[in-house]
Motif scaffolding. Structure first.
Motif, short mmCIF file in Angstrom:
data_model
loop_
_atom_site.label_atom_id
_atom_site.label_comp_id
_atom_site.label_asym_id
_atom_site.label_seq_id
_atom_site.Cartn_x
_atom_site.Cartn_y
_atom_site.Cartn_z
N CYS A 114 -7.28 -3.15 -7.29
CA CYS A 114 -5.98 -3.13 -6.61
C CYS A 114 -4.90 -3.69 -7.54
O CYS A 114 -5.03 -4.80 -8.05
CB CYS A 114 -6.04 -3.96 -5.33
SG CYS A 114 -4.45 -4.03 -4.47
N TYR A 151 -11.87 2.28 3.12
CA TYR A 151 -10.43 2.54 3.06
C TYR A 151 -10.19 4.00 3.39
O TYR A 151 -10.86 4.89 2.86
CB TYR A 151 -9.89 2.26 1.65
CG TYR A 151 -9.86 0.80 1.29
CD1 TYR A 151 -8.70 0.05 1.45
CD2 TYR A 151 -10.99 0.16 0.77
CE1 TYR A 151 -8.66 -1.30 1.11
CE2 TYR A 151 -10.96 -1.18 0.43
CZ TYR A 151 -9.79 -1.90 0.61
OH TYR A 151 -9.76 -3.23 0.27
N VAL A 174 -2.48 3.62 4.44
CA VAL A 174 -3.85 3.25 4.10
C VAL A 174 -4.34 2.22 5.12
O VAL A 174 -3.64 1.25 5.42
CB VAL A 174 -3.93 2.64 2.69
CG1 VAL A 174 -5.34 2.16 2.37
CG2 VAL A 174 -3.48 3.65 1.64
N CYS A 212 2.04 1.74 -3.50
CA CYS A 212 0.95 1.92 -4.47
C CYS A 212 0.74 3.41 -4.72
O CYS A 212 0.47 4.16 -3.79
CB CYS A 212 -0.31 1.27 -3.91
SG CYS A 212 -1.77 1.41 -4.97
N CYS A 240 0.84 -1.21 0.00
CA CYS A 240 0.00 0.00 0.00
C CYS A 240 0.87 1.26 0.00
O CYS A 240 0.53 2.26 -0.61
CB CYS A 240 -0.94 0.01 1.20
SG CYS A 240 -2.20 -1.27 1.11
N ARG A 257 -3.69 4.17 -5.55
CA ARG A 257 -4.55 3.85 -4.41
C ARG A 257 -6.04 3.97 -4.76
O ARG A 257 -6.79 4.73 -4.14
CB ARG A 257 -4.21 4.75 -3.23
CG ARG A 257 -2.82 4.47 -2.70
CD ARG A 257 -2.42 5.42 -1.60
NE ARG A 257 -1.19 4.98 -0.97
CZ ARG A 257 -0.48 5.71 -0.12
NH1 ARG A 257 -0.89 6.90 0.23
NH2 ARG A 257 0.61 5.23 0.41
#
Ligand code: SF4
Ligand code: SF4
Length: 93
Positions: free
Chosen positions: A73, A47, A56, A33, A30, A36
């Motif tokens: 995702c 989230y 996150v 990432c 995360c 997101r």
């Protein structure tokens, strides 16, 4: 027939959360990432991005089991349905 908004329909649903989250985030993934998408796409707004830590986080208790976060995702999200008897019970369509 009265027309209900999406939020009004969702308010009719019952959710029995199990103790263990059925979706697990990998903090390292995360962090890496960039887009997101889960933050914007989850219809239940489960989230969140911590303004303090930039991490996150996820709250499983209100999950609608729609699979949107799984589909979007980019990091192979650890996603499963809750065990039998737990999770969402749709009451309006
Ligand atoms: S999209 Fe996946 S990897 Fe990216 S922040 Fe959300 S859960 Fe983490
Ligand atoms: S399955 Fe749907 S409701 Fe549950 S966390 Fe993912 S996007 Fe949100």
């Amino acid at each position: 027939m009265k027309t209900l908004s999406v939020d009004q329909k969702l308010a009719l649903d019952a959710i029995k959360p199990q103790d263990e989250p059925h979706i697990r985030l990998d903090p390292g993934k995360c962090r890496a990432c960039k887009a997101r998408p889960c933050l914007q796409a989850c219809p239940a707004h489960l989230y969140t991005l911590s303004p303090e830590t930039g991490e996150v986080t996820f709250e499983h208790a209100g999950c609608l089991e729609c699979g949107t976060c799984l589909a979007l995702c980019p990091e192979d999200l650890d996603w499963s349905y809750p065990a039998g008897g737990f999770g969402v019970q749709y009451r309006h369509g």
